[in-house]
Motif scaffolding. Sequence first.
Motif, PDB file in Angstrom:
ATOM      1  N   ASP A  23       0.892  -1.169   0.200  1.00 56.10           N
ATOM      2  CA  ASP A  23      -0.035   0.093  -0.001  1.00 56.10           C
ATOM      3  C   ASP A  23       1.094   1.137   0.062  1.00 56.10           C
ATOM      4  OD1 ASP A  23      -2.518  -1.390   0.168  1.00 56.10           O
ATOM      5  OD2 ASP A  23      -2.474  -1.451   2.072  1.00 56.10           O
ATOM      6  N   GLU A  24       1.848   1.233   0.731  1.00 57.00           N
ATOM      7  CA  GLU A  24       2.856   2.473   0.952  1.00 57.00           C
ATOM      8  C   GLU A  24       3.337   2.631  -0.503  1.00 57.00           C
ATOM      9  OE1 GLU A  24       6.436   4.438   3.534  1.00 57.00           O
ATOM     10  OE2 GLU A  24       5.935   2.129   3.551  1.00 57.00           O
ATOM     11  N   TRP A  27       0.775   4.117  -2.853  1.00 65.69           N
ATOM     12  CA  TRP A  27       0.336   5.617  -2.334  1.00 65.69           C
ATOM     13  C   TRP A  27       1.505   6.295  -2.839  1.00 65.69           C
ATOM     14  CZ3 TRP A  27       2.801   9.320   0.490  1.00 65.69           C
ATOM     15  CH2 TRP A  27       1.997  10.523   0.927  1.00 65.69           C
ATOM     16  N   THR A  31       0.715   9.435  -5.649  1.00 64.20           N
ATOM     17  CA  THR A  31       1.199  10.792  -5.335  1.00 64.20           C
ATOM     18  C   THR A  31       2.085  11.586  -6.297  1.00 64.20           C
ATOM     19  OG1 THR A  31       0.860  10.297  -2.831  1.00 64.20           O
ATOM     20  CG2 THR A  31       2.186  12.345  -3.397  1.00 64.20           C
TER      21      THR A  31
END
Length: 71
Positions: A23-24, A27, A31
């Motif tokens: 998930d990081e 993300w 971004t």
Amino acid sequence: MNHDSPNITAADMQPLYAAGYDDEAIWYAITVCSLFNFYNRWIDSTGVHALSDDAHRQGGRRSASMGYARE
């Protein structure tokens, strides 16, 4: 992501998870893409002049020798 972001669902993340992204990482990728989309639209609409090819080369050399992040 740039053309149909309202329709992105959790199912769209499955190939990324299968490729080893967590998930990081997803993300951060979202971004970065979002920020560059913003920057490009801002530059286009405000009339900021593009960097010359030489300025891009200098920036690339600087990033290669010093890294992308500045402290």
